[in-house]
Design a protein around this motif. Structure first.
Motif, PDB file in Angstrom:
ATOM      1  N   SER A 199       4.708   8.473   8.593  1.00 13.49           N
ATOM      2  CA  SER A 199       5.004   7.135   8.090  1.00 13.49           C
ATOM      3  C   SER A 199       6.384   7.182   7.446  1.00 13.49           C
ATOM      4  O   SER A 199       6.878   8.247   7.078  1.00 13.49           O
ATOM      5  CB  SER A 199       3.946   6.703   7.083  1.00 13.49           C
ATOM      6  OG  SER A 199       4.189   7.288   5.827  1.00 13.49           O
ATOM      7  N   GLY A 200       7.022   6.005   7.365  1.00 12.33           N
ATOM      8  CA  GLY A 200       8.401   5.954   6.897  1.00 12.33           C
ATOM      9  C   GLY A 200       8.606   6.650   5.560  1.00 12.33           C
ATOM     10  O   GLY A 200       9.536   7.439   5.379  1.00 12.33           O
ATOM     11  N   GLY A 201       7.735   6.378   4.627  1.00 11.27           N
ATOM     12  CA  GLY A 201       7.885   6.961   3.301  1.00 11.27           C
ATOM     13  C   GLY A 201       7.733   8.468   3.314  1.00 11.27           C
ATOM     14  O   GLY A 201       8.431   9.179   2.583  1.00 11.27           O
ATOM     15  N   THR A 209       6.101  -4.520   2.045  1.00 13.47           N
ATOM     16  CA  THR A 209       7.115  -4.044   1.107  1.00 13.47           C
ATOM     17  C   THR A 209       6.492  -3.122   0.077  1.00 13.47           C
ATOM     18  O   THR A 209       5.280  -3.128  -0.141  1.00 13.47           O
ATOM     19  CB  THR A 209       7.808  -5.225   0.396  1.00 13.47           C
ATOM     20  OG1 THR A 209       8.786  -4.703  -0.504  1.00 13.47           O
ATOM     21  CG2 THR A 209       6.828  -6.066  -0.382  1.00 13.47           C
ATOM     22  N   HIS A 210       7.353  -2.293  -0.506  1.00 17.16           N
ATOM     23  CA  HIS A 210       6.905  -1.446  -1.615  1.00 17.16           C
ATOM     24  C   HIS A 210       7.359  -2.022  -2.947  1.00 17.16           C
ATOM     25  O   HIS A 210       7.075  -1.464  -3.988  1.00 17.16           O
ATOM     26  CB  HIS A 210       7.463  -0.035  -1.460  1.00 17.16           C
ATOM     27  CG  HIS A 210       6.807   0.745  -0.374  1.00 17.16           C
ATOM     28  ND1 HIS A 210       5.499   1.152  -0.464  1.00 17.16           N
ATOM     29  CD2 HIS A 210       7.242   1.161   0.827  1.00 17.16           C
ATOM     30  CE1 HIS A 210       5.177   1.812   0.639  1.00 17.16           C
ATOM     31  NE2 HIS A 210       6.215   1.821   1.442  1.00 17.16           N
ATOM     32  N   LYS A 211       8.095  -3.119  -2.890  1.00 16.12           N
ATOM     33  CA  LYS A 211       8.671  -3.645  -4.126  1.00 16.12           C
ATOM     34  C   LYS A 211       7.779  -4.744  -4.672  1.00 16.12           C
ATOM     35  O   LYS A 211       7.770  -5.873  -4.171  1.00 16.12           O
ATOM     36  CB  LYS A 211      10.079  -4.154  -3.838  1.00 16.12           C
ATOM     37  CG  LYS A 211      10.975  -3.020  -3.331  1.00 16.12           C
ATOM     38  CD  LYS A 211      12.377  -3.475  -3.025  1.00 16.12           C
ATOM     39  CE  LYS A 211      13.161  -2.311  -2.430  1.00 16.12           C
ATOM     40  NZ  LYS A 211      14.479  -2.722  -1.943  1.00 16.12           N
ATOM     41  N   GLY A 221       0.836  -1.203   0.000  1.00 16.57           N
ATOM     42  CA  GLY A 221       0.000   0.000   0.000  1.00 16.57           C
ATOM     43  C   GLY A 221       0.859   1.236   0.000  1.00 16.57           C
ATOM     44  O   GLY A 221       2.060   1.174   0.260  1.00 16.57           O
ATOM     45  N   GLU A 222       0.220   2.368  -0.263  1.00 23.16           N
ATOM     46  CA  GLU A 222       0.929   3.640  -0.329  1.00 23.16           C
ATOM     47  C   GLU A 222       1.571   3.995   1.005  1.00 23.16           C
ATOM     48  O   GLU A 222       1.192   3.460   2.040  1.00 23.16           O
ATOM     49  CB  GLU A 222      -0.065   4.764  -0.643  1.00 23.16           C
ATOM     50  CG  GLU A 222      -0.500   4.868  -2.063  1.00 23.16           C
ATOM     51  CD  GLU A 222      -1.448   6.047  -2.206  1.00 23.16           C
ATOM     52  OE1 GLU A 222      -1.063   7.017  -2.840  1.00 23.16           O
ATOM     53  OE2 GLU A 222      -2.564   5.978  -1.663  1.00 23.16           O
ATOM     54  N   ASN A 223       2.430   5.001   0.974  1.00 21.57           N
ATOM     55  CA  ASN A 223       2.972   5.545   2.218  1.00 21.57           C
ATOM     56  C   ASN A 223       1.828   6.097   3.057  1.00 21.57           C
ATOM     57  O   ASN A 223       0.986   6.847   2.559  1.00 21.57           O
ATOM     58  CB  ASN A 223       3.953   6.679   1.932  1.00 21.57           C
ATOM     59  CG  ASN A 223       5.217   6.188   1.252  1.00 21.57           C
ATOM     60  OD1 ASN A 223       5.660   6.751   0.272  1.00 21.57           O
ATOM     61  ND2 ASN A 223       5.777   5.126   1.769  1.00 21.57           N
ATOM     62  N   GLY A 224       1.786   5.695   4.305  1.00 19.58           N
ATOM     63  CA  GLY A 224       0.738   6.190   5.184  1.00 19.58           C
ATOM     64  C   GLY A 224      -0.563   5.401   5.082  1.00 19.58           C
ATOM     65  O   GLY A 224      -1.575   5.775   5.668  1.00 19.58           O
ATOM     66  N   ALA A 225      -0.543   4.282   4.338  1.00 20.15           N
ATOM     67  CA  ALA A 225      -1.761   3.494   4.185  1.00 20.15           C
ATOM     68  C   ALA A 225      -2.140   2.781   5.480  1.00 20.15           C
ATOM     69  O   ALA A 225      -3.280   2.350   5.660  1.00 20.15           O
ATOM     70  CB  ALA A 225      -1.591   2.473   3.059  1.00 20.15           C
ATOM     71  N   GLY A 226      -1.190   2.630   6.391  1.00 18.29           N
ATOM     72  CA  GLY A 226      -1.483   1.986   7.666  1.00 18.29           C
ATOM     73  C   GLY A 226      -0.832   0.628   7.848  1.00 18.29           C
ATOM     74  O   GLY A 226      -1.172  -0.120   8.766  1.00 18.29           O
ATOM     75  N   LYS A 227       0.137   0.307   7.017  1.00 20.36           N
ATOM     76  CA  LYS A 227       0.765  -1.016   7.084  1.00 20.36           C
ATOM     77  C   LYS A 227       1.546  -1.209   8.381  1.00 20.36           C
ATOM     78  O   LYS A 227       1.357  -2.197   9.092  1.00 20.36           O
ATOM     79  CB  LYS A 227       1.715  -1.202   5.882  1.00 20.36           C
ATOM     80  CG  LYS A 227       1.050  -0.972   4.538  1.00 20.36           C
ATOM     81  CD  LYS A 227       2.020  -1.122   3.391  1.00 20.36           C
ATOM     82  CE  LYS A 227       3.123  -0.089   3.388  1.00 20.36           C
ATOM     83  NZ  LYS A 227       2.677   1.281   3.098  1.00 20.36           N
ATOM     84  N   SER A 228       2.414  -0.239   8.671  1.00 23.56           N
ATOM     85  CA  SER A 228       3.221  -0.381   9.888  1.00 23.56           C
ATOM     86  C   SER A 228       2.335  -0.405  11.121  1.00 23.56           C
ATOM     87  O   SER A 228       2.593  -1.138  12.083  1.00 23.56           O
ATOM     88  CB  SER A 228       4.228   0.761  10.001  1.00 23.56           C
ATOM     89  OG  SER A 228       5.155   0.699   8.945  1.00 23.56           O
ATOM     90  N   THR A 229       1.290   0.403  11.092  1.00 23.29           N
ATOM     91  CA  THR A 229       0.382   0.433  12.238  1.00 23.29           C
ATOM     92  C   THR A 229      -0.261  -0.939  12.435  1.00 23.29           C
ATOM     93  O   THR A 229      -0.329  -1.453  13.549  1.00 23.29           O
ATOM     94  CB  THR A 229      -0.702   1.501  12.008  1.00 23.29           C
ATOM     95  OG1 THR A 229      -0.066   2.749  11.750  1.00 23.29           O
ATOM     96  CG2 THR A 229      -1.611   1.614  13.211  1.00 23.29           C
TER      97      THR A 229
END
Ligand code: ATP
Ligand code: MG
Lengths: 492, 345
Positions: A393-395, A196-198, A36-44
């Motif tokens: 977010s990281g990104g 991942t973003h890849k 998902g995009e940066n800030g989509a909530g993955k890390s959360t």
């Protein structure tokens, strides 16, 4: 029965709804990608699964049993292990100490260093994650530090391994090895959750994919039945135009703006040194630097930016030596975001100022104004300029660093891993920015472990191995195999 | 966004007072007697001026600790810098007779230099030998105090009295009195001005920004071109100079001489450190936390006189405040670690 199941997870931070009723189930022995995009909530979401955050609604099941998660200790006890997006190691301790911390082998009550080292070596051997147990973590490149994090989770016998952007800073070779490791552990019934973003990794390594957008699930796919395009549409709501390749551009000619002459770095700790490196970068060209992590890139770029004084040799910028400390003619995006590129506890506005604080009259209003302009122009998504940058977010934090460094008109641009942790849309944007810097007649030095990035952007690629430049390849010559061979020291 | 950061300066004193009340009840002291006595002791008839006079060195020493703290350097040598500044001011006033205004300015400058030099020494020791500033400043403090004491007892001693004090300074070096009691001198506006300057520099100048950045992440500041070692040295020297100046200001005020132990005994340095810690990294709060702790101390003596409560009780309150602030800071660190953006250890 799924190994782990998240049911209706909602998590808010103030007004931000980071996760909004998310369901996710992880089968035993699968590699489940979350994108998902940066800030989509993955890390959360990962943090909720690992007990770092308590959800506002929803719960976590492990083997069908509802977990009571007050802290990561509960998650660890339930057999979960996590490698965070931002590594959490103790830089002053050794690799072995970092791996065993919290569950140390002891002899008569004191840490048994020998046993810890043996254990690290055994695990490293078993999973192909080699790291010198006695090395101090603070002196290691990020890529190696991350291996230490993975070793730590495996050491604690994790049955579900959560990896938040593990390959963001790995070379393709290291990443390939990591996926071998992951396939190995899944073969033994360990489940892997991979953020991942890849998309290439997702398609190659995962069994299933869940796509998040704005805190909600916007797609669930079996990897075998999906394509990159389909994933991108679920991620950003539109498809990406095929990446416009860098315009052919006349070969930059003229004198070198940056001249590195016979630079040697001996002192200090750390595995890699630089031994007599010379090269030049002209205005209007992007020179790439490739190499396995720890081949001396970090030290070399520290010398180029003025942060480190070489033991021998010199660096000239437009004919004049680079200024020690940090040359104001150099824009520099460091790889180590929390350690060097940002002060995590300072506000976003303060972080966006660094380097420009003496450029014009200082005032709080001016600082915020500058920050607001950068945030807008570079599309950094942040709730407020005054919150610490660490809540981004990281990104988005990475975008903030790029915004700060690329916005001026400094003639030399040095970037390390510019797209680490940024989503596919932003990657494109960052590549365009670097190409733009080149077209404006700046000299760009680009260090990346992403070979596709180097090949797409660089006019020439210098390959480093054990502190020396072992090959210089033009964009046309730099195929994956030639690059890869040179990076491992085979003649380029 | 974070409960503990915002409220610590409020929460800690309130919790400490609650605990103190419990202690009072447990030891059979009537809080309804003790607290009014405490307030009267601090701000009641005739006591207010004394409390304000005590506020000056506390606030000054708070600056001496807080200024280097902003770059992450811990100056624990306040006592030595304070005493050395005091004795240096006395020596300058006694040995170099000057016309009126100069006779005040010169000793104060010498005092600031003496304190600043003693603090500054820690910077090269850190840069060259890697000895932490907290260690150097702490270890250099007793020698500073001892040197001041020696000078007051021997070379500068008032002859014939056998007391460990210098003679009264020449009239021209006396700070004029601002109130009736003579306790209030221009030291108050001087320290207030320094505080205002510091607050302005911290929030509103590039230098202040660089200092904050150095304290927040040294490598980040270095990367940004900030001379972190130099800034550390400058802020240490500045903190020491403020401490020395405070010593000078006290000595040039009543009783207009350096009395051995008079600067160190009241524990200004410790109270000041507590005040700065209580402000939890927000400089604007330092004048207020300093005032709070000064009032507590001054009031404690009144409480002892009137309600028979040992004044040590207020030291307990002060100690409790520090412990509570520390606990809150720890709690904050733990919640911070829980965030994905938590500080990397
Ligand atoms: N501790 C926090 N306090 C406030 N907001 C937060 C916090 N943690 C995350 N957020 C916000 O929640 C949203 C989701 O963040 P999260 O880190 O989960 O994104 P992500 O999908 O991992 O992004 P990235 O790909 O950039 O790492 C963002 O808007 C972020 O700013
Ligand atoms: Mg993330």
């Amino acid at each position: 029965m799924p190994a782990v199941e998240l049911v209706g997870i909602t998590k808010r931070f103030g007004d931000v709804v980071a996760n909004d009723g998310i369901d996710l189930s992880i089968e035993t022995g699968e590699i489940h990608a979350v994108v998902g995009e940066n800030g989509a909530g993955k890390s959360t979401l990962m943090s909720v699964m690992y007990g770092v955050h308590q959800p506002d609604a929803g719960h976590v099941l492990r083997d069908g049993v509802r977990l009571r998660m007050r802290s990561p200790a509960d998650a660890i006890a339930a057999g979960l292990g996590m490698v965070h997006q931002r590594l959490r190691l103790f830089p002053g301790l050794t690799v072995a100490e970092n791996v065993v911390i919290g569950a140390e082998p002891t002899r008569r009550g004191v840490l048994d260093t020998a046993a810890a080292s043996r254990e690290v070596e055994r695990l490293g051997e078993l999973y192909g994650l080699r790291a010198d147990p006695a090395a101090r973590v603070g002196t290691l490149p990020v890529g190696v530090r991350q291996r230490v994090e993975i070793l730590r989770a495996l050491y604690r016998r994790a049955r579900v391994l959560i990896l938040d952007e593990p390959t963001a800073v790995l070379t393709p070779g290291e990443a390939a090895r990591l996926f071998e490791v992951l396939r190995g552990v899944t073969g033994e019934g360990v489940s892997v959750v991979l953020v991942t973003h890849k998309l290439g990794e997702v398609l190659a390594a995962s069994n299933r994919v869940t796509v998040l957008r704005g805190g909600r699930v916007t797609g669930r796919f079996a990897t075998a039945e999906t394509t990159a395009q389909e994933l991108v549409v679920a991620m950003i709501g539109r498809s990406l135009a095929p990446r416009p390749l860098a315009p052919p551009g006349e070969r930059a000619a003229g004198p070198y703006l940056l001249e590195v002459e016979n630079v040697r770095v001996r002192g200090g700790e750390g595995p890699a040194r630089v031994g007599g490196v010379s090269f030049g970068v002209r205005r209007g060209e992007i020179v790439g630097i490739a190499g396995v992590a720890g081949s001396g890139q970090r030290e070399l770029l520290d010398v180029v930016t003025g942060l480190r004084t070489p033991d021998e040799g010199r660096v000239l910028l437009a004919g004049a030596p680079v200024r020690r400390g940090r040359d104001p003619r150099v824009a520099y995006v460091p790889e180590d975001r929390p350690g060097r590129a940002t002060a995590p506890t300072m506000s976003l506005a303060d972080n966006l100022l660094m380097g420009g604080q003496r450029e014009r009259r200082f005032s709080r209003a001016a600082v915020r104004e500058r920050a607001r302009a950068l945030v807008e122009r570079f599309g950094v998504r942040a709730a407020s300029l005054d919150e610490p940058i660490s809540v981004l977010s990281g990104g988005n934090a990475q975008k903030a660093v790029l915004a700060r460094e690329l916005s001026g008109d400094r003639p030399l641009v040095v970037v390390e891993e510019p797209t680490q942790g940024v989503d596919v849309g932003a990657q494109e944007q960052i590549h365009a920015l670097l190409a733009q810097a080149r077209d404006e007649g700046r000299a760009v030095l680009l260090q990346s472990s992403e070979l596709s990035e180097l090949r797409a952007l660089a006019d020439r690629i210098l390959v480093m191995f054990e502190g020396a430049i072992v090959a210089e390849l033009s964009a046309e010559e730099a195929g994956e195999d030639r690059l890869g061979a040179a990076m491992t020291g085979a003649a380029g | 966004m974070n409960l503990t950061t915002r409220t610590a300066p409020l929460l800690a004193p309130v919790a400490a007072l609650a605990l103190t009340t419990l202690v009072m009840l447990a030891t059979g002291v009537d809080p309804f007697l003790a607290y009014p006595a405490l307030v009267r002791g601090a701000v009641g008839e005739g006591n207010l001026e004394y409390t304000v006079a005590a506020y000056v060195p506390v606030l000054g020493m708070a600056l001496a600790f807080a200024i280097p703290l902003r770059t992450g350097e811990l100056n624990l040598g306040g006592d030595g810098q304070l005493a050395l500044g005091g004795v240096a001011a006395a020596a300058a006033a006694l040995l170099v007779p000057l016309p009126p205004v100069l006779a005040v300015v010169f000793p104060l400058v010498v005092a600031a230099l003496a304190g600043g030099l003693l603090a500054w020494v820690a910077a090269p020791l850190r840069a060259r030998l890697g000895i932490p500033v907290i260690v150097t400043t702490l270890l250099l403090s007793p020698p500073g105090v001892a040197l001041a004491s020696y000078l007051a007892r021997f070379p500068l001693a008032e002859r014939g009295t056998g007391l460990a004090q210098t003679p009264v300074l020449p009239d021209a070096s006396h700070l004029p009195a601002l109130g009736e009691s003579g306790y209030l001198t221009p030291a108050l506006p001087v320290v207030a001005l320094l505080t205002a300057l510091w607050l302005y520099a911290d929030a509103g100048t590039a230098l202040g920004y660089e200092i904050r950045a150095t304290g927040a992440n040294r490598e980040f500041a270095r990367y940004g071109g900030v001379g972190v070692a130099r800034l550390g040295a400058v802020t240490l020297a500045t903190g020491g100079a403020v401490a020395g100046l405070v010593g000078g200001l006290v000595v040039l005020g009543p009783p207009y001489r350096f009395v051995d132990g008079a600067l160190v005994a009241p524990g200004y340095t410790f109270t000041a450190i507590a005040a700065v810690l209580l402000a939890t990294g927000r400089p604007v709060l330092v004048p207020f936390t300093s005032a709070l702790l000064t009032v507590l101390q001054a009031g404690g003596q009144g409480m002892e006189r009137e309600a028979g409560v040992p004044s040590q009780l207020t030291q307990i309150v002060q100690g409790l405040i520090i412990v509570i602030v520390a606990v809150l800071a720890l709690a904050r660190r733990r919640t911070a670690k829980k965030r994905p953006g938590g500080v990397t250890p």
